[in-house]
Design a protein around this motif. Structure first.
Motif, short mmCIF file in Angstrom:
data_model
loop_
_atom_site.label_atom_id
_atom_site.label_comp_id
_atom_site.label_asym_id
_atom_site.label_seq_id
_atom_site.Cartn_x
_atom_site.Cartn_y
_atom_site.Cartn_z
N PRO A 185 0.82 -1.22 0.00
CA PRO A 185 0.00 0.00 0.00
C PRO A 185 0.85 1.27 0.00
O PRO A 185 0.39 2.32 -0.42
CB PRO A 185 -0.82 -0.12 1.28
N GLY A 186 2.12 1.18 0.46
CA GLY A 186 2.94 2.39 0.60
C GLY A 186 3.39 2.98 -0.73
O GLY A 186 3.69 4.17 -0.81
N VAL A 187 3.43 2.13 -1.77
CA VAL A 187 3.97 2.62 -3.04
C VAL A 187 2.85 3.31 -3.83
O VAL A 187 1.79 2.73 -4.02
CB VAL A 187 4.54 1.44 -3.85
N PRO A 188 3.10 4.54 -4.29
CA PRO A 188 2.06 5.24 -5.05
C PRO A 188 1.68 4.46 -6.31
O PRO A 188 2.53 3.87 -6.97
CB PRO A 188 2.70 6.59 -5.40
N GLY A 189 0.40 4.43 -6.61
CA GLY A 189 -0.06 3.73 -7.81
C GLY A 189 -0.16 2.23 -7.62
O GLY A 189 -0.49 1.52 -8.55
N GLN A 190 0.13 1.76 -6.40
CA GLN A 190 0.02 0.32 -6.11
C GLN A 190 0.79 -0.52 -7.12
O GLN A 190 0.33 -1.57 -7.56
CB GLN A 190 -1.45 -0.11 -6.14
N THR A 191 1.99 -0.06 -7.54
CA THR A 191 2.68 -0.76 -8.61
C THR A 191 3.52 -1.92 -8.11
O THR A 191 3.89 -2.78 -8.88
CB THR A 191 3.61 0.20 -9.38
N LEU A 192 3.84 -1.93 -6.80
CA LEU A 192 4.72 -2.98 -6.29
C LEU A 192 3.89 -4.10 -5.69
O LEU A 192 3.36 -3.98 -4.59
CB LEU A 192 5.70 -2.42 -5.25
N SER A 193 3.77 -5.21 -6.43
CA SER A 193 2.95 -6.31 -5.95
C SER A 193 3.71 -7.10 -4.89
O SER A 193 4.94 -7.15 -4.92
CB SER A 193 2.57 -7.22 -7.11
N TYR A 194 2.94 -7.72 -4.00
CA TYR A 194 3.58 -8.54 -2.96
C TYR A 194 4.30 -9.75 -3.56
O TYR A 194 5.06 -10.41 -2.88
CB TYR A 194 2.55 -9.03 -1.94
N ASP A 195 4.02 -10.05 -4.84
CA ASP A 195 4.64 -11.26 -5.38
C ASP A 195 6.15 -11.10 -5.57
O ASP A 195 6.83 -12.06 -5.91
CB ASP A 195 3.96 -11.74 -6.66
N VAL A 196 6.71 -9.90 -5.31
CA VAL A 196 8.18 -9.78 -5.38
C VAL A 196 8.84 -10.66 -4.33
O VAL A 196 10.02 -11.00 -4.48
CB VAL A 196 8.67 -8.33 -5.21
N VAL A 197 8.09 -11.06 -3.29
CA VAL A 197 8.70 -11.98 -2.32
C VAL A 197 9.05 -13.31 -2.99
O VAL A 197 9.90 -14.05 -2.52
CB VAL A 197 7.79 -12.26 -1.11
N LEU A 198 8.40 -13.57 -4.14
CA LEU A 198 8.73 -14.80 -4.86
C LEU A 198 10.15 -14.77 -5.39
O LEU A 198 10.77 -15.81 -5.60
CB LEU A 198 7.76 -15.01 -6.03
N LEU A 199 10.68 -13.56 -5.63
CA LEU A 199 12.04 -13.45 -6.18
C LEU A 199 13.04 -14.24 -5.34
O LEU A 199 13.63 -15.20 -5.83
CB LEU A 199 12.46 -11.98 -6.32
N PRO A 200 13.25 -13.84 -4.07
CA PRO A 200 14.22 -14.62 -3.28
C PRO A 200 13.74 -16.02 -2.94
O PRO A 200 14.51 -16.97 -2.99
CB PRO A 200 14.41 -13.78 -2.02
N ILE A 201 12.44 -16.17 -2.61
CA ILE A 201 11.95 -17.47 -2.13
C ILE A 201 12.15 -18.55 -3.20
O ILE A 201 12.73 -19.61 -2.95
CB ILE A 201 10.46 -17.37 -1.73
N CYS A 202 11.67 -18.26 -4.43
CA CYS A 202 11.76 -19.29 -5.47
C CYS A 202 13.20 -19.58 -5.84
O CYS A 202 13.57 -20.74 -6.08
CB CYS A 202 10.98 -18.85 -6.71
N ALA A 203 14.04 -18.53 -5.88
CA ALA A 203 15.46 -18.77 -6.22
C ALA A 203 16.09 -19.69 -5.20
O ALA A 203 16.79 -20.66 -5.56
CB ALA A 203 16.20 -17.44 -6.30
N VAL A 204 15.82 -19.43 -3.91
CA VAL A 204 16.41 -20.27 -2.86
C VAL A 204 15.86 -21.70 -2.94
O VAL A 204 16.60 -22.68 -2.80
CB VAL A 204 16.16 -19.65 -1.47
N ILE A 205 14.55 -21.81 -3.21
CA ILE A 205 13.96 -23.15 -3.33
C ILE A 205 14.67 -23.95 -4.42
O ILE A 205 15.02 -25.12 -4.24
CB ILE A 205 12.45 -23.05 -3.65
N VAL A 206 14.92 -23.29 -5.58
CA VAL A 206 15.58 -24.01 -6.67
C VAL A 206 17.00 -24.40 -6.29
O VAL A 206 17.44 -25.53 -6.55
CB VAL A 206 15.55 -23.16 -7.96
N VAL A 207 17.71 -23.48 -5.63
CA VAL A 207 19.08 -23.80 -5.21
C VAL A 207 19.06 -25.03 -4.30
O VAL A 207 19.82 -25.99 -4.49
CB VAL A 207 19.72 -22.61 -4.47
N LEU A 208 18.16 -25.01 -3.28
CA LEU A 208 18.12 -26.11 -2.32
C LEU A 208 17.69 -27.40 -3.00
O LEU A 208 18.25 -28.46 -2.76
CB LEU A 208 17.16 -25.78 -1.18
#
Lengths: 366, 366
Positions: A185-208
C-alpha cells in the motif's frame, strides 16, 4: 571462497552490460537521439521514483520464474523452449479459474489462481515431456510448435469462451477484486505487488532443490551422463520428464503473475509479451545461477520498462529493448567463451554434455 | 465449386516453396552437424533485408539479393557462435531468433516509414507445359522463385549424393573426428553448410515479404522457420521425406486459408481427412512390417487403435456432414498441430539423426 567463484561471473556480466550500453548508444546516435537524454529518461522511467521502481521489480518476477524453469530443465539436460506456450497456458487456466473465484476470500482466491497457473503450465509442458519420453520427438521442436499452437488457442479463448460481456474487444471480463494479487500500500499507484517476495523465495527453493535433495541429485545426474545415471539406478527419462514438467509449472506461475499482478486486470491475447524467451535470456545472463538470476531479471525488466519510457518521452521505438536483449545473449555467449579460454579450459564441455542426449547417439570427441 | 480446386493447389505450392527452400538449407546444415534453431530469426531477417533494399531501390532483383545477404550475415553469426565459439547450438539459435525479431521490428518502425507495398513477383508461364490441364497452371505457371527453388532442390540432392563434397559434408556430420583424420576440413565444411542455410533462409524470407505479400510486417514469418525445422526432422534427414513433410504442412495451411473464407467445413474435407488417416496407417504398417504379409502381421499398436477410432469418427462426420464452424485462430494453429501429430505418430525412426548433430567439434591440438 564463494566470492572468488562468483567474481569472474560478475566481471563477465559487467562487461556484457557495458558492451550492450555501447551498442544502445550507437543505435540511439544513429536514430538521432542524444544518449545523455536517453539515459536520464531511462533512469527516470525505471528507478527514478518509487512507483516506477515498483513496476520494474514487479515485472522482474515472471522473468525470474521462467529463468528458474530454464535452469531446472537445463540441469536435467532438457533444453526445451516451450516457455512462451507454458506462460500462455498457465495464464489462461488461471484466468478461467480466477473469473469464477469472486466469492472466495482473498487469500484462497489468490492461491487458487497461482495453483491454476502452475497446473496449466505443467500440463502444457507435459505434452512436450510425453512426446519426448515416449514418442522420441526432440523436445525443442515439439515445444516450439506447441508455442505457436498456444498463441492461437489464447487468441481463440479471448474471442470465444472467455470473452468478456462488457465490450466487443478480444479480452476477458475484469478479474474479481479478491483474485488480484495484493500490492504494497505504501507505493504510489500500487505498482509494487507482494509477489516480489517470490524473487528470493523461489530462487532459494531451486538452489536447495538442486543441491540438497535426492530428487535434485537425480535431475542433475540425468542431465550429466545418462549412462552413469542408469548404472546408479536413476532413470534419466523420469528425471527429464520431471524437469520439463517443473519448468512448465514455473512458467505457468509466471503467466498467472503476469495477469493477476500486472497492470491490467483482464486477459488479452498479447499478455505473454515475450516473457517466455526473455526469461531464457535472464538465465543465460546469470550463467544459470538461480541467485544471480534475480539480479539479471531486474536488469531485463528495467530494459523493458525503460524501453517503454523512451518511447513515451523521446519517441524511440520500444523494440529497442528487444534488440538489446538479443544482443545481450550473443554477448554473454561470446564473453563466456572468452573467459573460459583465458582460464585455459575448454568452454564447450558443459553444453556438449547437455546436448549429447539430444543427438540421439552421442560420441565422445577428444 | 469445391474447395480442392486448381487455385487451392496453386496456393499450396506458393506456401510450400519458402518452407521447402529454408528446410533444404537446414538439411544441409544439419547433415554437417549444426542444428540451426534460429532459422525463424534468419528468415525474418531475410524478409526484412529484402524489404529494406526494395524500399530503397525499388528493384526486385536487388531486393532478393538484400534478403540473401541479410540471411548470410545471420548465418555467419550462427557459424561464429556454434563453430568458432563452440557455444551450445540451441542457445545460440534462441539468441538469433530474439535478435532477428527485435532488430527487424526496431529498424522497420524507426527507419522505414511510411511503409510501401510492392507488386509481388510476376508469374511466368512456361510455353507448352503450362497448357497441360491442372498440372500446367499448378506447376508451370508460377513465379521465378518457385522455379529457382525447384532447380536448387535438384542440385542439392545431386551434390549430397553424387559429389565428393556432399559425401565429405555428411561425413563431417556423422563423425567429424574421422573426417578430420581423413583430411576433410571440419571447420570449413561446417561454415559452408551454415552459410548456405543462411542464404536459403534469407531468400525464403525475402520471398515472403517482397515476393509474395509485397510488404514487411513485424514477425511476418509466423513460425514458418519452425515448420521448416520440423520438416527436416519428420523427413528423417532425407530430401524425399522433407519434400513430403513440406507438402503436408503446405496443404494444411492452404486448407485452413480456404476454410477461413468459407466458414462451414464442407463434406469433402472430412472425406480427405479420412483418406489421409487410412493412408498414413497403411504406410506406417508397410514400413514396419515389410514384405507381403504386412497387413496380417502383428497386433495393432496404440497409435493404430487411436487411428482406427479417428477413422470411425471421421466417417461418421462424412455421413452426417454437420455444419461445424471453427474460429479463425484455431485454423491458424492447425498446420503446427498437424506437424506435432506427424512427428508424434511417426514412431520408430527409419533414419537416425546425423550422429554429431548439435555437438561442437573440439579438435585436439598439440
Amino acid at each position: 571462497m564463494l566470492m572468488r567463484q562468483q567474481l569472474p561471473r560478475v566481471l563477465i556480466t559487467a562487461g556484457v552490460i557495458v558492451a550492450a550500453a555501447l551498442i544502445a548508444s550507437l543505435i540511439l546516435l544513429a536514430s538521432g537521439v542524444a544518449p545523455a537524454a536517453a539515459v536520464s529518461a531511462f533512469w527516470e522511467g525505471t528507478f527514478g521514483n518509487s512507483a516506477n521502481a515498483g513496476t520494474t521489480l514487479t515485472q522482474a518476477v515472471p522473468l525470474l520464474l521462467v529463468a528458474l524453469g530454464w535452469i531446472v530443465a537445463t540441469r536435467a539436460g532438457r533444453l526445451h523452449v516451450g516457455y512462451p506456450g507454458q506462460v500462455i497456458a498457465g495464464g489462461a487456466l488461471a484466468t478461467a479459474i480466477g473469473l469464477h473465484c469472486g466469492g472466495l476470500p482473498g487469500p484462497l482466491a489468490v492461491l487458487a489462481t497461482a495453483l491454476a497457473g502452475i497446473a496449466g503450465g505443467a500440463l502444457w509442458a507435459g505434452l512436450t515431456a510425453w512426446l519426448w519420453a515416449s514418442r522420441g520427438v526432440l523436445e525443442i521442436i515439439s515445444s516450439l510448435l506447441l508455442n505457436l499452437v498456444a498463441v492461437q488457442v489464447a487468441a481463440w479463448l479471448v474471442r470465444g469462451p472467455l470473452q468478456g460481456s462488457a465490450s466487443q474487444d478480444p479480452q476477458t471480463d475484469n478479474f474479481p477484486l479478491s483474485t488480484i494479487w495484493p500490492s504494497f500500500p505504501g507505493v504510489p499507484g500500487q505498482t509494487l505487488s507482494y509477489d516480489v517476495v517470490l524473487l528470493p523465495i523461489c530462487a532459494v527453493i531451486v538452489v536447495l532443490l538442486l543441491s540438497r535433495t535426492v530428487f535434485g541429485f537425480g535431475l542433475r545426474a540425468s542431465g550429466g551422463n545418462g549412462e552413469a545415471a542408469r548404472w546408479s539406478g536413476i532413470d534419466p527419462k523420469r528425471g527429464g520428464v520431471a524437469a520439463i514438467v517443473i519448468s512448465g509449472g514455473f512458467a505457468g506461475l509466471a503467466g498467472a503473475a503476469l495477469l493477476f499482478a500486472g497492470t491490467a486486470p483482464w486477459m488479452s491475447d498479447g499478455f505473454e509479451a515475450g516473457v517466455g524467451f526473455n526469461g531464457i535470456a535472464v538465465a543465460l545472463l546469470a550463467g544459470n545461477s538461480p541467485i544471480f538470476a534475480i539480479l539479471t531479471a531486474i536488469v531485463f525488466a528495467s530494459l523493458n520498462v525503460g524501453g517503454t519510457a523512451l518511447q513515451a518521452t523521446l519517441d524511440v521505438p520500444s523494440s529497442l529493448a528487444e534488440v538489446l536483449q538479443g544482443a545481450v545473449i550473443v554477448l554473454v555467449l561470446l564473453a563466456a567463451v572468452l573467459a573460459g579460454r583465458r582460464r585455459g579450459r575448454t568452454p564447450a564441455t558443459q553444453p556438449a554434455a547437455a546436448t549429447k542426449s539430444l543427438a540421439l547417439v552421442g560420441t565422445e570427441e577428444v | 465449386m469445391g474447395i480442392f480446386d486448381v487455385a487451392f493447389l496453386v496456393s499450396a505450392v506458393t506456401i510450400a516453396a519458402p518452407i521447402l527452400l529454408a528446410a533444404t538449407g537446414e538439411l544441409v546444415s544439419e547433415r554437417a552437424g549444426v542444428l540451426n534453431v534460429g532459422l525463424e530469426g534468419v528468415m525474418l531477417t531475410g524478409a526484412f533485408g529484402g524489404y529494406l533494399v526494395m524500399w530503397g531501390t525499388g528493384s526486385l532483383v536487388l531486393g532478393f539479393l538484400g534478403g540473401m545477404i541479410a540471411g548470410l550475415l545471420f548465418g555467419a553469426i550462427m557459424a561464429l557462435l556454434s563453430i568458432e565459439a563452440k557455444v551450445d547450438q540451441i542457445v545460440s539459435g534462441i539468441a538469433l531468433t530474439l535478435l532477428g525479431y527485435g532488430l527487424t521490428a526496431f529498424l522497420n518502425e524507426r527507419f522505414l516509414v511510411p511503409s510501401r507495398t510492392f507488386e509481388p513477383l510476376p508469374r511466368l508461364a512456361i510455353p507448352l507445359l503450362s497448357d497441360i490441364p491442372v498440372i500446367g497452371p499448378v506447376l508451370f505457371h508460377q513465379d521465378v522463385f518457385i522455379y529457382a527453388t525447384a532447380i536448387l532442390l535438384v542440385l542439392v540432392v545431386l551434390a549430397l549424393s553424387r559429389t565428393t563434397w556432399g559425401i565429405n559434408l555428411k561425413a563431417v556430420g556423422e563423425s567429424p573426428i574421422s573426417a578430420d583424420a581423413a583430411g576433410v576440413g571440419v571447420r570449413g565444411m561446417r561454415w559452408a553448410a551454415v552459410l548456405f542455410s543462411g542464404l536459403c533462409a534469407g531468400a525464403a524470407g525475402a520471398y515472403l515479404s517482397i515476393g509474395d505479400v509485397g510488404v514487411f510486417r513485424e514477425g511476418m514469418t509466423g513460425g514458418r522457420g519452425y515448420l521448416a525445422i520440423a520438416a527436416v526432422l519428420f523427413g528423417g534427414w532425407r530430401m524425399a521425406g522433407l519434400g513430403i513433410a513440406a507438402m503436408i504442412f503446405a496443404v494444411a495451411d492452404a486448407t485452413q486459408l480456404r476454410l477461413q473464407a468459407i466458414g462451414v467445413i464442407p463434406r469433402e474435407v472430412w472425406v480427405a481427412a479420412t483418406i489421409l488417416v487410412v493412408l498414413g496407417m497403411v504406410l506406417g504398417r508397410m514400413r514396419r512390417g515389410g514384405g507381403a504379409r504386412w497387413l496380417a502381421s502383428g497386433r495393432p499398436t496404440g497409435i493404430e487403435v487411436a487411428g482406427l477410432a479417428l477413422v470411425v469418427v471421421l466417417s461418421a462426420l462424412v455421413l452426417i456432414s454437420p455444419s461445424i464452424t471453427l474460429p479463425v485462430s484455431l485454423w491458424l494453429g492447425m498446420p503446427y498441430l498437424l506437424a506435432l501429430v506427424a512427428l508424434g505418430t511417426e514412431g520408430k525412426r527409419r533414419h537416425r539423426a546425423p550422429t554429431a548433430l548439435a555437438i561442437p567439434y573440439l579438435r585436439s591440438e598439440v
